[in-house]
Scaffold this motif. Structure first.
Motif, PDB file in Angstrom:
ATOM      1  N   THR A   1       5.255 -10.133  -1.159  1.00  0.00           N
ATOM      2  CA  THR A   1       4.942  -8.915  -1.682  1.00  0.00           C
ATOM      3  C   THR A   1       3.888  -8.328  -1.251  1.00  0.00           C
ATOM      4  OG1 THR A   1       3.636 -10.421  -3.079  1.00  0.00           O
ATOM      5  CG2 THR A   1       5.765  -9.820  -4.240  1.00  0.00           C
ATOM      6  N   LEU A   2       3.997  -6.930  -1.120  1.00  0.00           N
ATOM      7  CA  LEU A   2       3.072  -6.130  -0.588  1.00  0.00           C
ATOM      8  C   LEU A   2       2.140  -5.165  -1.376  1.00  0.00           C
ATOM      9  CD1 LEU A   2       2.643  -4.312   2.429  1.00  0.00           C
ATOM     10  CD2 LEU A   2       3.866  -3.080   1.020  1.00  0.00           C
ATOM     11  N   ALA A   3       0.994  -5.103  -1.771  1.00  0.00           N
ATOM     12  CA  ALA A   3       0.380  -4.107  -2.558  1.00  0.00           C
ATOM     13  C   ALA A   3       0.260  -2.766  -1.924  1.00  0.00           C
ATOM     14  CB  ALA A   3      -0.924  -4.753  -2.930  1.00  0.00           C
ATOM     15  N   ALA A   4       1.103  -1.704  -2.203  1.00  0.00           N
ATOM     16  CA  ALA A   4       1.061  -0.727  -1.614  1.00  0.00           C
ATOM     17  C   ALA A   4      -0.173   0.154  -2.070  1.00  0.00           C
ATOM     18  CB  ALA A   4       2.602   0.063  -1.858  1.00  0.00           C
ATOM     19  N   VAL A   5      -0.508   0.008  -3.341  1.00  0.00           N
ATOM     20  CA  VAL A   5      -1.468   0.530  -4.029  1.00  0.00           C
ATOM     21  C   VAL A   5      -2.075  -0.479  -4.893  1.00  0.00           C
ATOM     22  CG1 VAL A   5      -2.389   2.132  -5.814  1.00  0.00           C
ATOM     23  CG2 VAL A   5      -0.412   2.929  -4.338  1.00  0.00           C
TER      24      VAL A   5
ATOM     25  N   GLY B   1      -6.190   8.574   4.823  1.00  0.00           N
ATOM     26  CA  GLY B   1      -6.061   7.237   5.369  1.00  0.00           C
ATOM     27  C   GLY B   1      -4.825   7.054   6.410  1.00  0.00           C
ATOM     28  N   PRO B   2      -4.687   5.993   7.079  1.00  0.00           N
ATOM     29  CA  PRO B   2      -3.729   5.886   8.073  1.00  0.00           C
ATOM     30  C   PRO B   2      -2.330   5.785   7.632  1.00  0.00           C
ATOM     31  CG  PRO B   2      -4.912   3.794   7.644  1.00  0.00           C
ATOM     32  CD  PRO B   2      -5.635   4.826   7.002  1.00  0.00           C
ATOM     33  N   SER B   3      -1.343   5.881   8.380  1.00  0.00           N
ATOM     34  CA  SER B   3       0.118   5.995   7.702  1.00  0.00           C
ATOM     35  C   SER B   3       0.190   4.549   7.058  1.00  0.00           C
ATOM     36  CB  SER B   3       0.953   6.123   8.970  1.00  0.00           C
ATOM     37  OG  SER B   3       2.371   5.791   8.543  1.00  0.00           O
ATOM     38  N   GLY B   4       0.828   4.472   5.992  1.00  0.00           N
ATOM     39  CA  GLY B   4       1.036   3.367   5.335  1.00  0.00           C
ATOM     40  C   GLY B   4       0.090   2.912   4.308  1.00  0.00           C
ATOM     41  N   SER B   5      -0.876   3.707   4.155  1.00  0.00           N
ATOM     42  CA  SER B   5      -2.174   2.954   3.328  1.00  0.00           C
ATOM     43  C   SER B   5      -2.001   3.186   2.150  1.00  0.00           C
ATOM     44  CB  SER B   5      -3.470   3.718   3.933  1.00  0.00           C
ATOM     45  OG  SER B   5      -3.367   5.019   3.867  1.00  0.00           O
ATOM     46  N   GLY B   6      -0.855   3.869   1.578  1.00  0.00           N
ATOM     47  CA  GLY B   6      -0.666   4.158   0.159  1.00  0.00           C
ATOM     48  C   GLY B   6      -0.836   5.477  -0.329  1.00  0.00           C
ATOM     49  N   LYS B   7      -1.095   6.431   0.385  1.00  0.00           N
ATOM     50  CA  LYS B   7      -1.447   7.915  -0.096  1.00  0.00           C
ATOM     51  C   LYS B   7      -0.170   8.374  -0.930  1.00  0.00           C
ATOM     52  CE  LYS B   7      -1.872   9.536   4.217  1.00  0.00           C
ATOM     53  NZ  LYS B   7      -1.807   8.330   4.926  1.00  0.00           N
ATOM     54  N   SER B   8       1.273   8.213  -0.223  1.00  0.00           N
ATOM     55  CA  SER B   8       2.159   8.714  -0.920  1.00  0.00           C
ATOM     56  C   SER B   8       2.434   7.946  -2.212  1.00  0.00           C
ATOM     57  CB  SER B   8       3.640   8.856  -0.016  1.00  0.00           C
ATOM     58  OG  SER B   8       2.987   9.785   1.120  1.00  0.00           O
ATOM     59  N   THR B   9       2.403   6.637  -2.308  1.00  0.00           N
ATOM     60  CA  THR B   9       2.701   5.781  -3.462  1.00  0.00           C
ATOM     61  C   THR B   9       1.813   6.359  -4.418  1.00  0.00           C
ATOM     62  OG1 THR B   9       3.178   3.940  -1.770  1.00  0.00           O
ATOM     63  CG2 THR B   9       2.912   3.687  -4.233  1.00  0.00           C
ATOM     64  N   ILE B  10       0.483   6.557  -4.267  1.00  0.00           N
ATOM     65  CA  ILE B  10      -0.517   6.929  -5.406  1.00  0.00           C
ATOM     66  C   ILE B  10       0.202   8.557  -5.841  1.00  0.00           C
ATOM     67  CG2 ILE B  10      -2.582   7.882  -5.871  1.00  0.00           C
ATOM     68  CD1 ILE B  10      -4.109   5.803  -3.746  1.00  0.00           C
TER      69      ILE B  10
ATOM     70  N   ARG C   1       3.315  -2.858  -6.326  1.00  0.00           N
ATOM     71  CA  ARG C   1       3.604  -3.800  -5.450  1.00  0.00           C
ATOM     72  C   ARG C   1       5.086  -3.713  -4.919  1.00  0.00           C
ATOM     73  NH1 ARG C   1       1.630  -7.023  -9.419  1.00  0.00           N
ATOM     74  NH2 ARG C   1      -0.586  -7.358  -9.418  1.00  0.00           N
ATOM     75  N   TYR C   2       5.451  -3.693  -3.706  1.00  0.00           N
ATOM     76  CA  TYR C   2       6.721  -3.747  -3.230  1.00  0.00           C
ATOM     77  C   TYR C   2       6.890  -5.073  -2.549  1.00  0.00           C
ATOM     78  CZ  TYR C   2       7.070   1.101  -3.711  1.00  0.00           C
ATOM     79  OH  TYR C   2       7.120   2.344  -4.182  1.00  0.00           O
ATOM     80  N   SER C   3       8.188  -5.631  -3.017  1.00  0.00           N
ATOM     81  CA  SER C   3       8.453  -7.151  -2.102  1.00  0.00           C
ATOM     82  C   SER C   3       9.507  -6.810  -1.003  1.00  0.00           C
ATOM     83  CB  SER C   3       9.201  -7.807  -3.013  1.00  0.00           C
ATOM     84  OG  SER C   3      10.297  -7.287  -3.628  1.00  0.00           O
ATOM     85  N   ARG C   4       8.913  -7.177   0.201  1.00  0.00           N
ATOM     86  CA  ARG C   4       9.773  -6.837   1.367  1.00  0.00           C
ATOM     87  C   ARG C   4       9.862  -8.349   2.171  1.00  0.00           C
ATOM     88  NH1 ARG C   4       7.692  -1.979   4.762  1.00  0.00           N
ATOM     89  NH2 ARG C   4       5.560  -3.267   4.288  1.00  0.00           N
ATOM     90  N   GLY C   5      11.187  -8.619   2.355  1.00  0.00           N
ATOM     91  CA  GLY C   5      11.431  -9.831   2.988  1.00  0.00           C
ATOM     92  C   GLY C   5      10.894 -11.092   2.307  1.00  0.00           C
TER      93      GLY C   5
END
Ligand SMILES: Nc1ncnc2c1ncn2[C@@H]1O[C@H](COP(=O)(O)OP(=O)(O)O)[C@@H](O)[C@H]1O
Ligand SMILES: [Mg+2]
Lengths: 276, 258
Positions: B19-23, B40-49, B12-16
């Motif tokens: 919290t957003l679950a990136a994965v 998956g689309p951009s921002g779907s969590g691929k790089s985070t995984i 999870r990342y907190s933004r503003g």
């Protein structure tokens, strides 16, 4: 080559380079042209300049040759200025890199220490250090560095904070590189340019601080320094003002030369970066 | 035994303030020598995984088992030693290297760090690695910024295989390359996989490339697995909404469909 030409095309940079060249020539030739003790008595006391061509700049209160003192003083000024600036840049780069790269508690502690050093005026710090440890060339160098490393440290840290997020740092971790090797071999060299851009200001400040310490009698007593010469001349300021004015002008031109040349280097490298 | 088993991975990342679950509770496994695509689309969590699997960032929950070990409990020297088995190739081959590096230094580092070869032996190893990825050995003294993008990505692959890994994570590794260069790099990767049985966690938003190189695919949407299965089956007949949308947005695929 073209960078050197571009550097020399700016009139300020050229003036700075000439001043620095003269200064270096004086410092390097001091013991060749004037071997022996620069503090030896060379003639009658308080001889004004341009009276006797074997003593072109005259003599001081004790009959010492002002020209010889000026040359040997150039050596001290330059040596102390460069050594103190180099020490400050190295300490600053290392502290800033460690703080920025490690983050967390290490960063917190190192930056609080940096704050502490920064709150005390650099000159007072140098003064206190020399008074406690005693004046010698090495001590003066460390004393000046103590008050100057915080600027480079902050700049290095800011740069490292941005560099450590780059892919190549992640890449270094992926191949199993040790964090210290990443910090000092991968990150620090790339964080250096903005730190080095400060060096002209730091060298100039270090030369002035050294002169001020010597003026207050806290310089190395075994060396001729321009600050010491100015202090010496102060006692006869009314009757022989040249004794303070000559080293004063030398100091001014040196600081000006370092500053102008430094700015010229920063500018030419910035232009180059902008073009590429 | 699976090569890699990821269970309930969450980041999870907190933004503003939010919290957003990136994965979000992602589980999958990989076998030796296989290519698993994450699409998956951009921002779907691929790089985070990818970064979680490589231990570049730490998860908020879940387990990663790599070559039979609990990978998340490794740290310090044992983790660094194990990293030789799990490598990565980045999207931008210029950003992935120290701007001051030369080709030789980039390849020397993993050999030195993992004690693959002695100092005197390393220049020969570097030349062999360069040849292995289709580059001339005399490229070694060149600066990284002097060589072409395609050459750079080959150097990145050479660096990744230097320590004989069992798994390489490729995060959009061919996305920044010209189409012709992309084809060459992909066939190099397939060639290496065939010979060395390296598994690829192949991250891409390009379903055409995924269909061509991956055995299985996982479609991600907002950090969660939307759909997974045989790469061709999933891409030819996606079941999830995001799968349908991705296929519809891939022009080359539409032309190939019956
Ligand atoms: N360091 C970070 N801080 C905050 N949010 C992040 C960070 N890294 C990724 N995210 C967010 O996590 C989500 C997934 O990002 P990412 O894994 O890069 O997606 P992808 O690679 O599929 O495009 C995005 O919404 C992104 O904004
Ligand atoms: Mg990504």
């Amino acid at each position: 080559m073209s960078r050197l030409r571009r550097f020399l095309r700016t009139p300020e940079a050229l003036a700075g380079a000439i001043l620095l060249a003269v200064l270096f020539a004086m410092a390097l030739s001091a013991s060749l042209l004037f071997p022996g003790d620069p503090q030896a008595i060379a003639g009658p006391a308080l001889l004004p300049p341009f009276q006797n061509w074997s003593l072109p700049l005259g003599t001081d209160r004790l009959g010492r040759d002002v020209l010889v003192e000026l040359f040997h003083g150039a050596r001290t000024s330059l040596a102390v200025g460069l050594a103190a600036a180099a020490t400050a840049l190295v300490i600053g780069a290392v502290v800033g890199t460690l703080a920025g790269f490690a983050g967390g508690l290490v960063d917190e502690v190192l930056m609080r220490i940096t704050d502490a050093f920064q709150t005390v005026p650099g000159f007072l710090l140098a003064l206190a250090f020399v008074s406690v440890v005693g004046p010698s060339l090495g001590v003066v160098v460390v004393a000046i560095a103590l008050g100057t490393w915080t600027g480079p440290a902050r700049i290095a840290r800011a740069e490292v904070l941005s560099i450590r997020e780059r892919d190549y740092v992640a890449g270094a971790r992926v191949i199993g590189m040790h964090p210290l090797e990443i910090a000092f071999r991968e990150v620090l060299p790339n964080a250096l340019p903005p730190v080095l851009a400060m060096s002209s200001v730091i060298v100039a400040a270090a030369i002035l601080t050294e002169a001020a310490l010597s003026f207050l009698g806290l310089g190395d007593p075994n060396r001729v320094t321009w600050g010491g010469m100015i202090a010496e001349g102060r006692t006869v300021l009314r009757t022989a003002p040249f004794l303070s004015i000559v080293p004063g002008i030398a100091l001014l031109l040196t600081v000006l030369g370092v500053y102008l040349a430094g700015e010229g280097i920063v500018e030419t490298t910035a232009v180059r970066r902008g073009l590429s | 035994m699976s090569l890699l088993t990821v269970s309930n991975l969450t980041k999870r990342y907190s933004r503003g303030g939010k919290t957003l679950a990136a994965v979000d509770d992602v589980s999958f496994h990989m076998e030796p020598g296989e290519t698993l695509a994450l699409a998956g689309p951009s921002g779907s969590g691929k790089s985070t995984i990818a970064r979680l699997v490589l231990r570049l960032i730490e998860p908020d929950g879940g387990r990663i088992e790599f070559e039979g070990d609990d990978f998340l409990t490794l740290r310090g020297a044992p983790l660094r030693a194990r990293r030789g088995r799990l490598q990565m190739v980045f999207q931008d081959p210029l950003a992935a290297f120290n701007p001051r590096a030369t080709v030789a230094r980039v390849l020397d580092d993993p050999l030195r760090i993992h004690g693959v070869a002695s100092r005197s032996e390393r220049p020969r190893r570097i030349a062999a690695l360069l040849e292995r990825v289709g580059l001339a050995a005399d490229l070694a003294p060149r600066a990284i910024h002097e060589i072409s993008g395609g050459q750079r990505q080959r150097v990145a692959i050479a660096r990744a295989i230097a320590t004989k890994p069992s798994l390489i994570v490729l995060d959009e590794a061919v996305s920044a390359l010209d189409v012709s260069v992309r084809g060459q790099i992909l066939s190099l990767l397939l060639d290496l996989q065939r010979q060395e049985r390296i598994a690829y966690l192949f991250i891409s938003h390009d379903l055409g490339v995924v269909r061509a190189v991956a055995h299985r695919v996982i479609l991600l949407d907002a950090g969660q697995i939307a759909e997974s299965g045989d790469a061709r089956a999933v891409i030819d007949a996606p079941q999830s909404a995001i799968g349908k949308a991705l296929v519809a947005a891939a022009p080359k695929l539409n032309r190939n469909r019956p």
